[in-house]
Design a protein around this motif. Structure first.
Motif, PDB file in Angstrom:
ATOM      1  N   LEU A  77       0.791  -1.117  -0.130  1.00 35.44           N
ATOM      2  CA  LEU A  77      -0.224   0.076   0.042  1.00 35.44           C
ATOM      3  C   LEU A  77       0.951   1.204  -0.065  1.00 35.44           C
ATOM      4  O   LEU A  77       1.947   1.323   0.663  1.00 35.44           O
ATOM      5  N   PRO A  78       0.462   2.331  -0.857  1.00 27.62           N
ATOM      6  CA  PRO A  78       1.372   3.430  -0.673  1.00 27.62           C
ATOM      7  C   PRO A  78       1.266   4.290   0.492  1.00 27.62           C
ATOM      8  O   PRO A  78       0.385   4.162   1.340  1.00 27.62           O
ATOM      9  N   THR A  79       2.454   4.783   0.808  1.00 22.93           N
ATOM     10  CA  THR A  79       2.846   5.498   1.975  1.00 22.93           C
ATOM     11  C   THR A  79       3.845   6.617   1.748  1.00 22.93           C
ATOM     12  O   THR A  79       4.145   7.054   0.564  1.00 22.93           O
ATOM     13  N   ALA A  80       4.500   6.972   2.538  1.00 22.85           N
ATOM     14  CA  ALA A  80       5.344   8.093   2.249  1.00 22.85           C
ATOM     15  C   ALA A  80       6.598   7.680   1.755  1.00 22.85           C
ATOM     16  O   ALA A  80       6.914   6.428   1.784  1.00 22.85           O
ATOM     17  N   GLU A  81       7.185   8.372   0.852  1.00 24.01           N
ATOM     18  CA  GLU A  81       8.424   8.162   0.052  1.00 24.01           C
ATOM     19  C   GLU A  81       8.349   6.992  -0.756  1.00 24.01           C
ATOM     20  O   GLU A  81       9.216   5.850  -0.476  1.00 24.01           O
ATOM     21  N   ASN A  82       7.379   6.872  -1.374  1.00 25.41           N
ATOM     22  CA  ASN A  82       7.279   5.642  -2.374  1.00 25.41           C
ATOM     23  C   ASN A  82       8.404   6.173  -3.529  1.00 25.41           C
ATOM     24  O   ASN A  82       8.923   6.943  -3.838  1.00 25.41           O
ATOM     25  N   THR A  83       8.685   4.773  -4.117  1.00 22.89           N
ATOM     26  CA  THR A  83       9.910   4.759  -5.176  1.00 22.89           C
ATOM     27  C   THR A  83       9.738   5.775  -6.201  1.00 22.89           C
ATOM     28  O   THR A  83      10.734   6.674  -6.426  1.00 22.89           O
ATOM     29  N   HIS A  84       8.368   5.980  -7.013  1.00 22.32           N
ATOM     30  CA  HIS A  84       8.610   7.334  -7.762  1.00 22.32           C
ATOM     31  C   HIS A  84       8.619   8.692  -7.145  1.00 22.32           C
ATOM     32  O   HIS A  84       9.357   9.425  -7.883  1.00 22.32           O
ATOM     33  N   GLU A  85       8.319   8.910  -5.684  1.00 17.54           N
ATOM     34  CA  GLU A  85       8.349   9.963  -5.410  1.00 17.54           C
ATOM     35  C   GLU A  85       9.883  10.397  -5.013  1.00 17.54           C
ATOM     36  O   GLU A  85      10.510  11.611  -5.218  1.00 17.54           O
ATOM     37  N   VAL A  86      10.561   9.315  -4.485  1.00 23.71           N
ATOM     38  CA  VAL A  86      12.348   9.394  -4.288  1.00 23.71           C
ATOM     39  C   VAL A  86      12.862   9.720  -5.483  1.00 23.71           C
ATOM     40  O   VAL A  86      13.533  10.560  -5.718  1.00 23.71           O
ATOM     41  N   ALA A  87      12.625   8.939  -6.598  1.00 24.55           N
ATOM     42  CA  ALA A  87      13.286   8.772  -7.901  1.00 24.55           C
ATOM     43  C   ALA A  87      13.228  10.210  -8.625  1.00 24.55           C
ATOM     44  O   ALA A  87      13.757  10.844  -9.080  1.00 24.55           O
ATOM     45  N   GLN A  88      11.823  10.692  -8.830  1.00 26.48           N
ATOM     46  CA  GLN A  88      11.329  11.616  -9.559  1.00 26.48           C
ATOM     47  C   GLN A  88      11.517  13.249  -8.773  1.00 26.48           C
ATOM     48  O   GLN A  88      11.704  13.965  -9.460  1.00 26.48           O
ATOM     49  N   ARG A  89      11.982  13.060  -7.762  1.00 29.79           N
ATOM     50  CA  ARG A  89      12.499  14.306  -6.959  1.00 29.79           C
ATOM     51  C   ARG A  89      13.918  14.515  -7.399  1.00 29.79           C
ATOM     52  O   ARG A  89      14.333  15.776  -7.456  1.00 29.79           O
ATOM     53  N   ILE A  90      14.537  13.487  -7.740  1.00 31.20           N
ATOM     54  CA  ILE A  90      15.748  13.758  -8.268  1.00 31.20           C
ATOM     55  C   ILE A  90      15.961  13.750  -9.827  1.00 31.20           C
ATOM     56  O   ILE A  90      16.465  14.828 -10.261  1.00 31.20           O
ATOM     57  N   ALA A  91      15.019  12.933 -10.388  1.00 28.68           N
ATOM     58  CA  ALA A  91      15.055  12.799 -12.077  1.00 28.68           C
ATOM     59  C   ALA A  91      13.643  12.877 -12.131  1.00 28.68           C
ATOM     60  O   ALA A  91      13.084  11.761 -12.459  1.00 28.68           O
ATOM     61  N   PRO A  92      13.279  14.111 -12.471  1.00 24.92           N
ATOM     62  CA  PRO A  92      11.720  14.005 -13.105  1.00 24.92           C
ATOM     63  C   PRO A  92      11.236  13.124 -14.149  1.00 24.92           C
ATOM     64  O   PRO A  92       9.939  12.772 -13.954  1.00 24.92           O
ATOM     65  N   ASP A  93      12.138  12.507 -14.837  1.00 22.29           N
ATOM     66  CA  ASP A  93      11.745  12.109 -16.136  1.00 22.29           C
ATOM     67  C   ASP A  93      11.878  10.501 -15.781  1.00 22.29           C
ATOM     68  O   ASP A  93      11.577   9.595 -16.600  1.00 22.29           O
ATOM     69  N   ALA A  94      12.145  10.174 -14.666  1.00 21.46           N
ATOM     70  CA  ALA A  94      12.233   8.662 -14.261  1.00 21.46           C
ATOM     71  C   ALA A  94      10.976   7.746 -14.503  1.00 21.46           C
ATOM     72  O   ALA A  94       9.716   8.534 -14.315  1.00 21.46           O
ATOM     73  N   PRO A 117       5.113  15.028 -14.469  1.00 18.60           N
ATOM     74  CA  PRO A 117       4.640  15.193 -15.718  1.00 18.60           C
ATOM     75  C   PRO A 117       5.994  14.759 -16.869  1.00 18.60           C
ATOM     76  O   PRO A 117       5.415  14.245 -17.919  1.00 18.60           O
ATOM     77  N   GLU A 118       7.194  14.887 -16.234  1.00 16.02           N
ATOM     78  CA  GLU A 118       8.153  14.597 -17.179  1.00 16.02           C
ATOM     79  C   GLU A 118       8.253  13.153 -17.184  1.00 16.02           C
ATOM     80  O   GLU A 118       8.952  12.530 -18.113  1.00 16.02           O
ATOM     81  N   GLY A 119       7.985  12.565 -16.419  1.00 16.74           N
ATOM     82  CA  GLY A 119       8.363  10.909 -16.236  1.00 16.74           C
ATOM     83  C   GLY A 119       6.956  10.080 -16.551  1.00 16.74           C
ATOM     84  O   GLY A 119       6.044  10.469 -16.994  1.00 16.74           O
ATOM     85  N   ALA A 120       6.895   8.693 -15.812  1.00 15.23           N
ATOM     86  CA  ALA A 120       5.591   8.010 -16.035  1.00 15.23           C
ATOM     87  C   ALA A 120       5.526   7.208 -14.838  1.00 15.23           C
ATOM     88  O   ALA A 120       6.810   6.613 -14.251  1.00 15.23           O
ATOM     89  N   THR A 121       4.678   7.005 -14.316  1.00 12.58           N
ATOM     90  CA  THR A 121       4.193   5.753 -13.202  1.00 12.58           C
ATOM     91  C   THR A 121       3.100   4.949 -13.409  1.00 12.58           C
ATOM     92  O   THR A 121       1.962   5.459 -13.981  1.00 12.58           O
ATOM     93  N   SER A 122       3.328   3.557 -13.607  1.00 11.13           N
ATOM     94  CA  SER A 122       2.112   2.698 -13.889  1.00 11.13           C
ATOM     95  C   SER A 122       2.034   1.705 -12.932  1.00 11.13           C
ATOM     96  O   SER A 122       3.017   1.292 -12.347  1.00 11.13           O
ATOM     97  N   TYR A 123       0.851   0.891 -13.076  1.00 11.10           N
ATOM     98  CA  TYR A 123       0.727  -0.240 -12.294  1.00 11.10           C
ATOM     99  C   TYR A 123       0.391  -1.464 -12.928  1.00 11.10           C
ATOM    100  O   TYR A 123      -0.255  -1.316 -13.771  1.00 11.10           O
ATOM    101  N   LEU A 124       0.896  -2.506 -12.488  1.00  7.17           N
ATOM    102  CA  LEU A 124       0.822  -3.850 -13.048  1.00  7.17           C
ATOM    103  C   LEU A 124       0.156  -4.763 -12.022  1.00  7.17           C
ATOM    104  O   LEU A 124       0.890  -4.952 -10.974  1.00  7.17           O
ATOM    105  N   ASP A 125      -1.117  -5.326 -12.150  1.00  2.68           N
ATOM    106  CA  ASP A 125      -1.574  -6.395 -11.419  1.00  2.68           C
ATOM    107  C   ASP A 125      -1.164  -7.758 -11.852  1.00  2.68           C
ATOM    108  O   ASP A 125      -1.468  -8.283 -12.741  1.00  2.68           O
ATOM    109  N   ALA A 126      -0.044  -8.286 -11.208  1.00  6.81           N
ATOM    110  CA  ALA A 126       0.507  -9.788 -11.547  1.00  6.81           C
ATOM    111  C   ALA A 126       1.171 -10.244 -10.366  1.00  6.81           C
ATOM    112  O   ALA A 126       1.348  -9.294  -9.278  1.00  6.81           O
ATOM    113  N   ASP A 127       1.484 -11.331 -10.477  1.00  2.45           N
ATOM    114  CA  ASP A 127       1.993 -12.142  -9.398  1.00  2.45           C
ATOM    115  C   ASP A 127       3.480 -12.351  -9.483  1.00  2.45           C
ATOM    116  O   ASP A 127       4.140 -12.747 -10.483  1.00  2.45           O
ATOM    117  N   ALA A 128       4.219 -11.985  -8.386  1.00  5.69           N
ATOM    118  CA  ALA A 128       5.792 -12.209  -8.291  1.00  5.69           C
ATOM    119  C   ALA A 128       6.227 -13.578  -8.713  1.00  5.69           C
ATOM    120  O   ALA A 128       7.388 -13.806  -9.256  1.00  5.69           O
TER     121      ALA A 128
END
Length: 261
Positions: A77-94, A117-128
């Motif tokens: 479940l999303p919480t603070a400092e998710n992967t895209h937030e950390v990465a895109q803070r440094i590289a908005p195109d991540a 807006p410069e990057g992309a975040t998507s979600y995949l419903d799949a099993d590891a």
């Protein structure tokens, strides 16, 4: 999707959310989570250390290694400092693809994991458990001719067969180009985690999915063929602590980052 949500059985993503102080959980999740805490009081510290490790690892990979693509499997479940937030803070195109197979996680991820807006975040419903299907599905959202950081935080412990867990990491990294990274955390009965035996047994009787602990040697086997970054396979609380930070307590959760040559 609604009929897939079980509110009578505790689920890892929601219990983890409870341990992190979130509100996206049910009474059964809080009850099981609190009982696990009574059996293994440092579990809350493990959850927080795992999250802090994610922030440090993604920061390093984005700022120092130049990674601009992340495949985060077992999102939770999303919480603070998710992967895209950390990465895109440094590289908005991540670009980030989150993968999970829990319907509540899916609903929250689509609502909350919004990209710069410069990057992309998507979600995949799949099993590891099906890495090749994941690779096929992310070909497009991610450019697999360029390096990707594959993130498996607290997910291989739900793959009970060690050979299968090793096969998952091997298949995922085989599909990634040179210069890609694997980021993992995993609970252990080492590092002071011996008291987790009863807590894990209780979990496996009362919650889903079932969990297993592994030794440092077993976890290193998931990184075969990769170059393990310093300081190696260590308590995730102690992986590359910021220079101005106090030494945190050790937690019974290994963490490591490794590079594909």
């Amino acid at each position: 999707m609604v009929d897939r949500i079980r509110t009578d059985v505790a689920h890892n993503a929601r219990v983890w959310n409870h341990w992190l102080g979130g509100k996206d959980n049910y009474p059964v999740d809080r009850a099981v989570g609190d009982h696990v805490t009574a059996l293994f009081p440092s579990i809350g510290e493990v959850a927080r250390a795992d999250r802090a490790f994610l922030r440090r690892a993604v920061t390093h990979l984005t700022a120092e290694a130049g990674i601009r693509q992340f495949l985060d499997i077992g999102t939770g479940l999303p919480t603070a400092e998710n992967t895209h937030e950390v990465a895109q803070r440094i590289a908005p195109d991540a670009r980030i693809v989150y993968v999970d197979n829990d319907p509540i996680v899916l609903a929250h991820a689509r609502a909350l994991l919004t990209s710069a807006p410069e990057g992309a975040t998507s979600y995949l419903d799949a099993d590891a458990h099906h890495p090749r299907e994941i690779v096929r599905a992310v070909t497009g959202p991610l450019d697999l001719s360029r390096p990707v950081a594959v993130i498996l935080l607290g997910i291989l412990n739900f793959v009970l067969d060690t050979d299968q867990a090793r096969s998952i990491t091997r298949d995922l990294m085989a599909a990634m180009p040179s210069g890609s990274y694997l980021v993992i955390t995993h609970p252990t009965l080492e590092l002071g985690g011996e008291g987790n035996v009863d807590a894990m047994a209780f979990w496996n009787e009362n919650a889903t999915p079932p969990i297993t602990a592994r030794s440092g040697a077993e976890i290193r086997s998931f990184l075969e063929g990769l170059e393990i970054l310093e300081p190696g396979v260590v308590s995730c609380a102690h992986w590359r602590i910021e220079a101005d930070s106090a030494q945190p307590p050790m937690v019974a959760q290994y963490g490591a980052v490794a590079r594909k040559p």
